[in-house]
Scaffold this motif. Structure first.
Motif, mmCIF file in Angstrom:
data_model
loop_
_atom_site.group_PDB
_atom_site.id
_atom_site.type_symbol
_atom_site.label_atom_id
_atom_site.label_comp_id
_atom_site.label_asym_id
_atom_site.label_seq_id
_atom_site.Cartn_x
_atom_site.Cartn_y
_atom_site.Cartn_z
ATOM 1 N N UNK A 157 0.835 -1.195 0.000
ATOM 2 C CA UNK A 157 0.000 0.000 0.000
ATOM 3 C C UNK A 157 0.874 1.251 0.000
ATOM 4 N N UNK A 158 0.479 2.244 -0.748
ATOM 5 C CA UNK A 158 1.196 3.534 -0.716
ATOM 6 C C UNK A 158 0.174 4.660 -0.536
ATOM 7 N N UNK A 159 0.660 5.838 -0.169
ATOM 8 C CA UNK A 159 -0.246 6.981 -0.009
ATOM 9 C C UNK A 159 -0.777 7.386 -1.384
ATOM 10 N N UNK A 160 -2.028 7.820 -1.415
ATOM 11 C CA UNK A 160 -2.629 8.233 -2.687
ATOM 12 C C UNK A 160 -2.012 9.564 -3.131
ATOM 13 N N UNK A 161 -1.666 9.711 -4.420
ATOM 14 C CA UNK A 161 -1.069 10.977 -4.862
ATOM 15 C C UNK A 161 -1.959 12.195 -4.581
ATOM 16 N N UNK A 162 -3.280 12.022 -4.593
ATOM 17 C CA UNK A 162 -4.154 13.162 -4.256
ATOM 18 C C UNK A 162 -3.962 13.572 -2.795
ATOM 19 N N UNK A 163 -3.708 12.593 -1.919
ATOM 20 C CA UNK A 163 -3.440 12.890 -0.506
ATOM 21 C C UNK A 163 -2.106 13.620 -0.375
ATOM 22 N N UNK A 164 -1.147 13.275 -1.231
ATOM 23 C CA UNK A 164 0.161 13.949 -1.192
ATOM 24 C C UNK A 164 0.043 15.404 -1.632
ATOM 25 N N UNK A 165 -0.894 15.664 -2.551
ATOM 26 C CA UNK A 165 -1.105 17.058 -2.972
ATOM 27 C C UNK A 165 -1.709 17.865 -1.824
ATOM 28 N N UNK A 166 -2.542 17.227 -1.024
ATOM 29 C CA UNK A 166 -3.138 17.914 0.138
ATOM 30 C C UNK A 166 -2.135 18.053 1.281
ATOM 31 N N UNK A 167 -1.264 17.064 1.431
ATOM 32 C CA UNK A 167 -0.290 17.043 2.538
ATOM 33 C C UNK A 167 1.124 16.847 1.998
ATOM 34 N N UNK A 168 1.707 17.914 1.446
ATOM 35 C CA UNK A 168 3.023 17.776 0.804
ATOM 36 C C UNK A 168 4.116 17.284 1.754
ATOM 37 N N UNK A 169 3.921 17.478 3.065
ATOM 38 C CA UNK A 169 4.966 17.021 3.995
ATOM 39 C C UNK A 169 5.056 15.500 4.026
ATOM 40 N N UNK A 170 4.066 14.811 3.468
ATOM 41 C CA UNK A 170 4.130 13.340 3.392
ATOM 42 C C UNK A 170 4.901 12.849 2.167
ATOM 43 N N UNK A 171 5.316 13.785 1.296
ATOM 44 C CA UNK A 171 5.957 13.354 0.047
ATOM 45 C C UNK A 171 7.262 12.581 0.241
ATOM 46 N N UNK A 172 8.159 13.034 1.147
ATOM 47 C CA UNK A 172 9.411 12.270 1.297
ATOM 48 C C UNK A 172 9.163 10.808 1.685
ATOM 49 N N UNK A 173 8.226 10.580 2.594
ATOM 50 C CA UNK A 173 7.905 9.207 2.997
ATOM 51 C C UNK A 173 7.355 8.401 1.836
ATOM 52 N N UNK A 174 6.519 9.053 1.031
ATOM 53 C CA UNK A 174 5.934 8.374 -0.125
ATOM 54 C C UNK A 174 7.014 8.057 -1.162
ATOM 55 N N UNK A 175 7.967 8.957 -1.287
ATOM 56 C CA UNK A 175 9.050 8.740 -2.244
ATOM 57 C C UNK A 175 9.926 7.570 -1.808
ATOM 58 N N UNK A 176 10.153 7.487 -0.494
ATOM 59 C CA UNK A 176 10.932 6.339 0.019
ATOM 60 C C UNK A 176 10.226 5.026 -0.325
ATOM 61 N N UNK A 177 8.892 5.010 -0.200
ATOM 62 C CA UNK A 177 8.143 3.793 -0.570
ATOM 63 C C UNK A 177 8.406 3.412 -2.026
ATOM 64 N N UNK A 178 8.468 4.410 -2.892
ATOM 65 C CA UNK A 178 8.724 4.112 -4.303
ATOM 66 C C UNK A 178 10.140 3.558 -4.506
ATOM 67 N N UNK A 179 11.110 4.090 -3.735
ATOM 68 C CA UNK A 179 12.466 3.534 -3.828
ATOM 69 C C UNK A 179 12.475 2.078 -3.356
ATOM 70 N N UNK A 180 11.720 1.807 -2.290
ATOM 71 C CA UNK A 180 11.611 0.423 -1.805
ATOM 72 C C UNK A 180 10.930 -0.456 -2.853
ATOM 73 N N UNK A 181 9.945 0.131 -3.528
ATOM 74 C CA UNK A 181 9.247 -0.607 -4.588
ATOM 75 C C UNK A 181 10.210 -0.956 -5.723
ATOM 76 N N UNK A 182 11.061 0.003 -6.063
ATOM 77 C CA UNK A 182 12.036 -0.240 -7.126
ATOM 78 C C UNK A 182 12.921 -1.443 -6.787
#
Ligand code: URA
Ligand code: SF4
Length: 200
Positions: A157-182
């Motif tokens: 599960x990852x944060x929804x991109x629409x939620x990231x637009x509302x809460x930009x401070x969550x972006x680094x954590x979401x980006x780390x998830x994508x690195x883990x996904x890679x």
């Protein structure tokens, strides 16, 4: 090779005239899915918004632009090496959450897509998709980025991109998830990163 493509096209044709639930009434287009039928990684969102309904493609609005940027950062591309679909294929009015009953009906289409594509990894974008696919009581803020295996398929599960637009401070954590996904993709997929050099 062409078989999955044909099967998905046939499914999409059937889905485009679906009226199994009330969401059919407000739609301009059924938003079936986009991507490579041979993908090993499948992304699942919640349902079409306004832009998606108008264009007939998932994640083409503001949230979709952010999603594409995050995908690009880990060498994923909706037109090359992944497949993207939603839990419900028609836009809920005023972008409300799709009701459980609507999800119950429409998810039959997603199951058929899944049966054709047979991905190794499923990424659930946001709580609604994660609750439906991974576990009903998911706490997305706490559990995003975790990996479970269910029916032989890895799921994150990852944060929804629409939620990231509302809460930009969550972006680094979401980006780390994508690195883990890679990393997860490199460890578990055979051709997703074919021809893409590794730098680490
Ligand atoms: N949000 C979603 O969950 N899916 C889309 O296709 C667009 C926005
Ligand atoms: Fe059919 Fe799904 Fe659209 Fe409902 S949301 S009409 S089940 S395609």
């Amino acid at each position: 090779m062409e078989e999955k493509k044909k099967l998905l096209e046939e499914l999409e044709k059937q889905c485009s005239s679906c009226s199994r639930c009330g969401l059919c009434r407000g739609r301009h287009n059924v938003v079936f899915g986009v991507g490579n039928p041979e993908a090993e990684v499948m992304f699942i969102g919640e349902g079409p918004g306004e832009q998606e309904d108008l264009k007939g493609e998932p994640f083409v609005g503001k949230a979709g632009i952010l999603l594409d940027k995050m995908l690009t950062a880990i060498d994923l591309d909706r037109n090359k090496n992944i497949y993207i679909a939603n839990i419900v294929k028609c836009r809920p009015p005023q972008n409300r959450d799709p009701e459980p009953g609507e999800q119950d009906i429409c998810i039959a289409w997603l199951r058929r897509q899944f049966a054709v594509v047979r991905p190794k990894i499923i990424v659930c974008l946001g709580r609604i998709a994660a609750a439906r696919i991974i576990k009903p009581d998911i706490r997305i803020k706490r559990e995003h980025g975790t990996v479970i295996k269910k029916g032989g398929v890895l799921m994150m599960p990852v944060l929804h991109p629409a939620a990231l637009l509302r809460n930009p401070s969550d972006k680094p954590g979401a980006f780390q998830d994508f690195l883990d996904l890679q990393k997860l993709i490199r460890e578990n997929c055979e051709h997703t990163y074919d021809g893409i050099p590794q730098y680490d």
